[in-house]
Write an enzyme that holds these catalytic residues in place. Structure first.
Site, mmCIF file in Angstrom:
data_model
loop_
_atom_site.group_PDB
_atom_site.id
_atom_site.type_symbol
_atom_site.label_atom_id
_atom_site.label_comp_id
_atom_site.label_asym_id
_atom_site.label_seq_id
_atom_site.Cartn_x
_atom_site.Cartn_y
_atom_site.Cartn_z
ATOM 1 N N TRP A 131 0.878 -1.173 0.000
ATOM 2 C CA TRP A 131 0.000 0.000 0.000
ATOM 3 C C TRP A 131 0.923 1.232 0.000
ATOM 4 O O TRP A 131 1.776 1.352 0.896
ATOM 5 C CB TRP A 131 -0.847 -0.043 1.271
ATOM 6 C CG TRP A 131 -1.803 1.077 1.472
ATOM 7 C CD1 TRP A 131 -2.719 1.557 0.580
ATOM 8 C CD2 TRP A 131 -1.967 1.846 2.673
ATOM 9 N NE1 TRP A 131 -3.434 2.564 1.147
ATOM 10 C CE2 TRP A 131 -3.003 2.769 2.429
ATOM 11 C CE3 TRP A 131 -1.348 1.849 3.924
ATOM 12 C CZ2 TRP A 131 -3.429 3.692 3.389
ATOM 13 C CZ3 TRP A 131 -1.770 2.744 4.879
ATOM 14 C CH2 TRP A 131 -2.800 3.653 4.616
ATOM 15 N N ASP A 212 -0.238 -5.081 9.675
ATOM 16 C CA ASP A 212 -1.258 -4.136 9.232
ATOM 17 C C ASP A 212 -2.523 -4.958 9.009
ATOM 18 O O ASP A 212 -2.547 -5.883 8.193
ATOM 19 C CB ASP A 212 -0.805 -3.452 7.939
ATOM 20 C CG ASP A 212 -1.793 -2.398 7.482
ATOM 21 O OD1 ASP A 212 -2.950 -2.423 7.950
ATOM 22 O OD2 ASP A 212 -1.423 -1.547 6.662
ATOM 23 N N LYS A 247 -13.021 -0.269 7.022
ATOM 24 C CA LYS A 247 -13.598 -1.117 5.976
ATOM 25 C C LYS A 247 -14.689 -2.025 6.549
ATOM 26 O O LYS A 247 -15.795 -2.052 6.037
ATOM 27 C CB LYS A 247 -12.516 -1.987 5.341
ATOM 28 C CG LYS A 247 -11.152 -1.331 5.240
ATOM 29 C CD LYS A 247 -11.024 -0.389 4.086
ATOM 30 C CE LYS A 247 -9.710 0.360 4.176
ATOM 31 N NZ LYS A 247 -9.387 1.127 3.002
HETATM 32 C C1 LIG Z 1 -3.234 -1.886 3.731
HETATM 33 C C2 LIG Z 1 -3.895 -0.736 4.381
HETATM 34 N N1 LIG Z 1 -3.499 -0.379 5.603
HETATM 35 C C3 LIG Z 1 -4.060 0.641 6.249
HETATM 36 C C4 LIG Z 1 -5.066 1.382 5.685
HETATM 37 C C5 LIG Z 1 -5.588 2.547 6.457
HETATM 38 O O1 LIG Z 1 -6.887 2.543 6.744
HETATM 39 P P1 LIG Z 1 -7.610 3.786 7.433
HETATM 40 O O2 LIG Z 1 -8.474 4.375 6.394
HETATM 41 O O3 LIG Z 1 -8.348 3.195 8.566
HETATM 42 O O4 LIG Z 1 -6.568 4.747 7.884
HETATM 43 C C6 LIG Z 1 -5.511 1.062 4.395
HETATM 44 C C7 LIG Z 1 -6.551 1.864 3.744
HETATM 45 O O5 LIG Z 1 -6.802 1.823 2.585
HETATM 46 C C8 LIG Z 1 -4.913 -0.030 3.739
HETATM 47 O O6 LIG Z 1 -5.302 -0.405 2.522
#
Ligand SMILES: Cc1ncc(COP(=O)(O)O)c(C=O)c1O
Length: 398
Positions: A131, A212, A247
């Site tokens: 990501w 994560d 999500k």
């Molecule tokens: C792999 C990954 N980690 C962390 C996050 C972060 O999520 P948040 O929107 O809760 O900050 C995302 C969001 O797209 C993600 O895809």
């Protein structure tokens, strides 16, 4: 002349930048497969019924909007840990896990990153690819970000041996970011046997796992997706978990997540908790209330928990259905083999194996928006737009 004349603009964010471009696009047949958000059949983000019910309760019960403690709402933190580690393991780990409510999963990664950069290491290893925001977050925390091999573009699969070989050469106390499930962007996760090998290696080499956990429930199930984290915890790792409830509760804009840190003993846990709280205090002081209150209200009510779990099952089912439809449509066009690798994927995303130049043309000429890595959000697909996506893929293939 401005005092800030020398400020150079930075390039747009690879994902949010595309989303902004999509919004400005005037074409009526444009298709958005970019952002990592679950979309229902309407192709829109929908508020969960369990969330609406919890908000009704909160309106009646809420007494004030005072500050939360620096580490957030303890009720939420306890529930979050039960979801991550499971109730039985939570009891075993009691006293050794510190948890904090965070500003989404991003905030959890950053809080953990700030702590680790200050106390332990100035270097972090992330999967190649990952990501994109992982890189920005850890750099902003003052770390050098390096990539470990993960995905083989030729085989469209995890290159586990290469990953293992690379990690086995890292110095002690190296920080390794692992996607607990639904790897973003590839959709390829290690098998349980591979997780076991990773756990043994990280323990032997004294490496620090930072999980994560942004997609719990979107892969195989709420408990199944937590398998690697629970296994690592049982094996005695000192480790970090950044969980996001953006999500699986569809609470994107409420910014709700948690950071859990598992330490060897209670004393170490208390010491590091004091540092983490201080880092939060000088950054945003304490987290916002509403998202955590919703999650805690749902998870402390048997009926609402059942409703929510059912909603997570439905979201996962739709992801699977859209994956099958995509594979079916692609096999019809390109034969059974070319995209067979998509069957072994898990979660919201899949990488289609397209070159960046082809993606650019799909966006420009056909209004089909996906990230330059060739990653698509499966819930952006529908029976209606699949033919247009296929047409864009075929016509732009060189
Ligand atoms: C792999 C990954 N980690 C962390 C996050 C972060 O999520 P948040 O929107 O809760 O900050 C995302 C969001 O797209 C993600 O895809």
């Amino acid at each position: 002349m401005s005092l800030f004349e020398k400020v150079e603009p930075v390039p747009p964010d690879p994902i949010f930048g595309l989303a902004a471009r999509f919004r400005k696009d005037k074409r009526s047949n444009k298709i958005d497969l970019t952002l990592g958000v679950y979309k229902g059949k309407s192709l829109k983000i929908e508020i969960l019924r369990s969330v609406k019910e919890a908000e009704k309760i909160l309106i009646k019960m809420e007494k004030d909007k005072g500050y939360l403690p620096m580490g957030g709402d303890e009720r939420f933190v306890q529930e979050s840990q039960k979801l991550i580690f499971g109730e039985a393991l939570c009891k075993t780990l009691k006293g050794k896990v510190f948890g904090a409510q965070t500003v989404g999963g991003t905030g959890a990664l950053r809080l953990g990153g700030d702590f680790l950069a200050r106390e332990v290491t100035k270097c972090v290893y992330v999967s190649d690819p990952t990501w994109p925001n992982h890189i920005g977050i850890f750099e902003a925390a003052g770390m050098e970000v390096k990539k470990y091999p993960y995905y083989n573009k030729e085989t469209h699969a995890l290159d586990f041996q290469k990953m293992l070989d690379y990690l086995s050469a890292l110095p002690e106390k190296s920080l390794v970011v692992l996607h607990a499930c639904c790897h973003n962007p590839t959709g390829c996760d290690p098998t349980q046997a591979e997780w076991k090998e990773l756990s043994a290696l990280l323990l032997k080499k004294k490496l620090i796992p930072f999980f994560d956990f942004a997609y719990q429930g979107f892969g195989r199930g709420l408990d199944e997706d937590a398998w690697a984290i629970r296994y690592f915890a049982e094996q005695g790792h000192e480790m970090f978990v950044a969980a996001s409830y953006s999500k699986n509760f569809a609470l994107y804009g409420e910014r709700i997540g948690s950071l859990s840190i598992l330490a060897k003993n209670e004393q170490v846990s208390q010491n590091l908790a004091s540092v983490v709280r201080r880092i939060a205090r000088v950054n945003y002081s304490n987290p916002p209330r509403h998202g955590g209150e919703i999650v805690a209200t749902i998870l402390q009510d048997l009926g609402l928990t059942k409703l929510w779990k059912g909603e997570v099952d439905q979201m996962r089912k739709r992801i699977e259905e859209m994956r099958s439809e995509l594979i079916h449509a692609l096999s019809g066009q390109f034969g059974k083999d070319k995209y067979g690798f998509l069957k072994r994927r898990s979660g919201l995303f899949s990488m289609l194996g397209l070159e960046g130049s082809q993606v650019d043309r799909m966006i420009e000429e056909y209004g089909v928006y996906l990230t330059r890595s060739g990653r698509i959000n499966l819930t952006g697909l529908s029976e209606d737009n699949l033919p247009n996506i296929l047409e864009a893929m075929i016509k732009t293939a060189s």
